[in-house]
Design a protein around this motif. Structure first.
Motif, PDB file in Angstrom:
ATOM      1  N   UNK A  24       0.764  -0.843   0.366  1.00 20.28           N
ATOM      2  CA  UNK A  24       0.057  -0.114   0.325  1.00 20.28           C
ATOM      3  C   UNK A  24       0.976   1.211   0.186  1.00 20.28           C
ATOM      4  N   UNK A  25       0.175   2.222  -0.989  1.00 18.91           N
ATOM      5  CA  UNK A  25       1.452   3.515  -1.114  1.00 18.91           C
ATOM      6  C   UNK A  25       0.851   4.783   0.515  1.00 18.91           C
ATOM      7  N   UNK A  26       1.541   5.390   0.624  1.00 19.55           N
ATOM      8  CA  UNK A  26       1.399   6.293   1.664  1.00 19.55           C
ATOM      9  C   UNK A  26       1.104   7.358   1.175  1.00 19.55           C
ATOM     10  N   UNK A  27       0.399   8.473   1.336  1.00 20.25           N
ATOM     11  CA  UNK A  27      -0.063   9.831   0.922  1.00 20.25           C
ATOM     12  C   UNK A  27      -0.459  10.614   1.666  1.00 20.25           C
ATOM     13  N   UNK A  28      -0.034  11.868   1.700  1.00 26.76           N
ATOM     14  CA  UNK A  28      -1.040  12.979   2.965  1.00 26.76           C
ATOM     15  C   UNK A  28      -0.597  14.833   2.270  1.00 26.76           C
ATOM     16  N   UNK A  29      -1.556  15.304   2.814  1.00 25.92           N
ATOM     17  CA  UNK A  29      -1.079  16.006   1.769  1.00 25.92           C
ATOM     18  C   UNK A  29      -0.277  17.598   2.695  1.00 25.92           C
ATOM     19  N   UNK A  30       0.399  17.745   2.095  1.00 20.48           N
ATOM     20  CA  UNK A  30       1.323  19.366   3.241  1.00 20.48           C
ATOM     21  C   UNK A  30       1.262  19.978   2.205  1.00 20.48           C
ATOM     22  N   UNK A  31       1.412  21.022   3.319  1.00 21.82           N
ATOM     23  CA  UNK A  31       1.708  23.099   2.035  1.00 21.82           C
ATOM     24  C   UNK A  31       2.884  23.373   2.758  1.00 21.82           C
ATOM     25  N   UNK A  32       3.588  23.271   4.002  1.00 21.29           N
ATOM     26  CA  UNK A  32       4.604  24.059   4.521  1.00 21.29           C
ATOM     27  C   UNK A  32       5.837  22.869   4.460  1.00 21.29           C
ATOM     28  N   UNK A  33       7.095  23.873   4.713  1.00 21.00           N
ATOM     29  CA  UNK A  33       8.412  23.035   5.248  1.00 21.00           C
ATOM     30  C   UNK A  33       8.010  22.457   6.435  1.00 21.00           C
ATOM     31  N   UNK A  34       7.669  22.899   7.107  1.00 17.90           N
ATOM     32  CA  UNK A  34       7.891  22.211   8.607  1.00 17.90           C
ATOM     33  C   UNK A  34       7.359  20.829   8.526  1.00 17.90           C
ATOM     34  N   UNK A  35       5.452  20.532   7.812  1.00 26.59           N
ATOM     35  CA  UNK A  35       4.857  19.472   7.677  1.00 26.59           C
ATOM     36  C   UNK A  35       5.845  18.623   6.742  1.00 26.59           C
ATOM     37  N   UNK A  36       6.308  18.891   5.389  1.00 31.19           N
ATOM     38  CA  UNK A  36       6.729  18.576   5.282  1.00 31.19           C
ATOM     39  C   UNK A  36       8.063  17.498   5.250  1.00 31.19           C
ATOM     40  N   UNK A  37       9.085  17.992   6.304  1.00 32.31           N
ATOM     41  CA  UNK A  37      10.019  17.522   7.089  1.00 32.31           C
ATOM     42  C   UNK A  37       9.523  16.530   7.993  1.00 32.31           C
ATOM     43  N   UNK A  38       8.709  16.360   8.647  1.00 37.86           N
ATOM     44  CA  UNK A  38       7.498  16.048   9.640  1.00 37.86           C
ATOM     45  C   UNK A  38       7.620  14.562   8.804  1.00 37.86           C
ATOM     46  N   UNK A  39       6.386  14.964   7.684  1.00 41.46           N
ATOM     47  CA  UNK A  39       5.799  13.345   6.399  1.00 41.46           C
ATOM     48  C   UNK A  39       7.053  12.554   6.197  1.00 41.46           C
ATOM     49  N   UNK A  40       8.363  12.969   5.795  1.00 41.70           N
ATOM     50  CA  UNK A  40       9.202  12.525   5.244  1.00 41.70           C
ATOM     51  C   UNK A  40       9.670  11.669   6.602  1.00 41.70           C
ATOM     52  N   UNK A  41      10.087  12.529   8.079  1.00 33.62           N
ATOM     53  CA  UNK A  41      10.223  11.646   8.986  1.00 33.62           C
ATOM     54  C   UNK A  41       9.554  10.444   9.419  1.00 33.62           C
ATOM     55  N   UNK A  69       0.726  30.295  -9.128  1.00 35.18           N
ATOM     56  CA  UNK A  69       1.205  31.276  -8.161  1.00 35.18           C
ATOM     57  C   UNK A  69       1.125  30.837  -6.759  1.00 35.18           C
ATOM     58  N   UNK A  70      -0.380  30.914  -6.493  1.00 33.48           N
ATOM     59  CA  UNK A  70      -0.113  29.940  -4.444  1.00 33.48           C
ATOM     60  C   UNK A  70       0.859  28.445  -4.799  1.00 33.48           C
ATOM     61  N   UNK A  71      -0.291  27.522  -5.834  1.00 34.99           N
ATOM     62  CA  UNK A  71       0.726  26.347  -5.377  1.00 34.99           C
ATOM     63  C   UNK A  71       1.738  26.699  -5.579  1.00 34.99           C
ATOM     64  N   UNK A  72       2.540  27.475  -6.492  1.00 36.50           N
ATOM     65  CA  UNK A  72       3.927  27.417  -7.042  1.00 36.50           C
ATOM     66  C   UNK A  72       4.413  27.438  -5.276  1.00 36.50           C
ATOM     67  N   UNK A  73       3.924  28.580  -5.223  1.00 38.26           N
ATOM     68  CA  UNK A  73       5.086  28.983  -3.664  1.00 38.26           C
ATOM     69  C   UNK A  73       4.340  27.972  -2.593  1.00 38.26           C
ATOM     70  N   UNK A  74       3.382  27.408  -2.261  1.00 41.45           N
ATOM     71  CA  UNK A  74       3.469  25.769  -1.474  1.00 41.45           C
ATOM     72  C   UNK A  74       4.382  24.737  -1.470  1.00 41.45           C
ATOM     73  N   UNK A  75       4.491  24.388  -3.076  1.00 39.69           N
ATOM     74  CA  UNK A  75       5.381  23.604  -3.572  1.00 39.69           C
ATOM     75  C   UNK A  75       6.522  23.892  -3.392  1.00 39.69           C
ATOM     76  N   UNK A  76       7.015  25.517  -3.137  1.00 39.21           N
ATOM     77  CA  UNK A  76       8.985  25.253  -3.504  1.00 39.21           C
ATOM     78  C   UNK A  76       8.605  25.302  -1.772  1.00 39.21           C
ATOM     79  N   UNK A  77       7.617  25.773  -1.083  1.00 39.13           N
ATOM     80  CA  UNK A  77       8.214  25.450   0.607  1.00 39.13           C
ATOM     81  C   UNK A  77       7.861  24.140   1.096  1.00 39.13           C
ATOM     82  N   UNK A  78       7.278  23.363   0.616  1.00 36.48           N
ATOM     83  CA  UNK A  78       7.427  21.215   0.762  1.00 36.48           C
ATOM     84  C   UNK A  78       8.351  20.876   0.134  1.00 36.48           C
ATOM     85  N   UNK A  79       8.948  21.904  -0.792  1.00 36.86           N
ATOM     86  CA  UNK A  79      10.071  20.573  -1.765  1.00 36.86           C
ATOM     87  C   UNK A  79      10.887  21.021  -0.938  1.00 36.86           C
ATOM     88  N   UNK A  80      11.279  22.753  -0.321  1.00 44.32           N
ATOM     89  CA  UNK A  80      12.520  22.563   1.099  1.00 44.32           C
ATOM     90  C   UNK A  80      12.975  22.244   1.940  1.00 44.32           C
TER      91      UNK A  80
END
Ligand code: KIV
Length: 271
Positions: A24-41, A69-80
């Motif tokens: 099974x593949x796990x997916x969750x949404x995130x929109x910022x770098x703190x949550x991106x790091x947490x989901x990675x952990x 433009x807003x999607x780009x901003x949040x994608x950059x935050x998560x990607x960082x």
């Protein structure tokens, strides 16, 4: 188990292999770098920068006000902060009306760090899916309840309930796959239809209110943490129940999706 830290980043090849091996593949949404790091952990394999940010970040009642433009901003935050997860960004409302506009919008999301873009719709999007894929933009389709069409649908309603609607949706999924989509999100459809579409496709299906038989599951992060205002949809489980931290809740989600414990019968819809 999800991937371990130190492993290679998750690629589409890895996701297709997991699907083939029925992991099974796990997916969750995130929109910022703190949550991106947490989901990675926590070992979440796919992070969706969903246009649900229109609801949960911006406070709108639908996703339609969200811009590229807003999607780009949040994608950059998560990607960082992303180290391992596969990143999918939503093409927002009215940003993929024709192939050229879709490629322009998708290119912005890919430059911001997305590995794949997601768009809502079925056979009427086939030309756009094909155009993007032929130009090296990986595409995830989104069928069932289409939040960007809420004003047309007259509300957030379960889709594909009648026999005709169910077979039409299966056709739509096959058309998206034939056009080159490498993944399909299925939202708010009967569990039996989620199972049928998953059986018939060779690409992974990711369910949100589509039953336990999809290749993977996704939820909006704020929903599964029980912090979204209002009554949650039936397919949401509050993983903070019984857990002391966000990290523990997300790890429980990963465990329960992997083991098939989530979603339970109570999170699904009958046909
Ligand atoms: O925008 C989003 O978060 C989504 C999920 C509901 C799948 O598309």
């Amino acid at each position: 188990m999800g991937y371990l830290q130190g492993d290679k980043p998750i690629s589409i090849t890895k996701l297709l292999a997991m699907h083939a091996e029925r992991e099974k593949i796990t997916m969750l949404t995130a929109y910022d770098s703190t949550m991106s790091a947490l989901l990675n952990r926590c070992g979440v394999e796919v992070i969706l920068i969903g246009d649900s940010l229109g609801n949960v970040i911006q406070g709108h009642s639908s996703t339609t006000p969200v811009t590229v433009e807003q999607m780009v901003y949040h994608t950059e935050c998560v990607a960082r902060a992303n180290t391992h997860a596969f990143l999918i960004s939503d093409l927002p409302f009215a940003s993929y009306g024709d192939p050229i506009q879709a490629l322009d919008s998708a290119a912005e999301l890919m430059r911001a760090g997305a590995d794949m873009v997601k768009l809502e719709g079925g056979d009427w999007q086939a030309d756009i899916i094909q155009y993007l894929v032929e130009r090296s933009v990986p595409v995830c389709a989104h069928l069932g309840l289409l939040p960007q069409s809420v004003h047309l649908l007259g509300g957030y309603k379960v889709q594909g309930k009648s026999k005709d609607a169910a077979s039409h949706m299966l056709e739509q999924a096959l058309t998206c796959q034939a056009a080159g989509a490498q993944m399909v999100v299925l939202e708010a459809i009967p569990s039996s239809l989620g199972e049928k579409i998953t059986e018939e496709l060779h690409i992974p299906t990711i369910g949100i209110g589509a039953g336990p038989d999809c290749s993977g599951q996704v939820l909006v992060l704020q929903d599964m943490l029980g912090i979204s205002p209002g009554k949650p949809p039936k397919f949401v489980k509050n993983f903070m129940d019984g857990h002391q931290s966000i990290e523990a809740a997300v790890k429980a989600y990963v465990r329960e999706v992997k083991s098939g414990k989530f979603p339970g019968l109570e999170h699904g819809f009958a046909g």
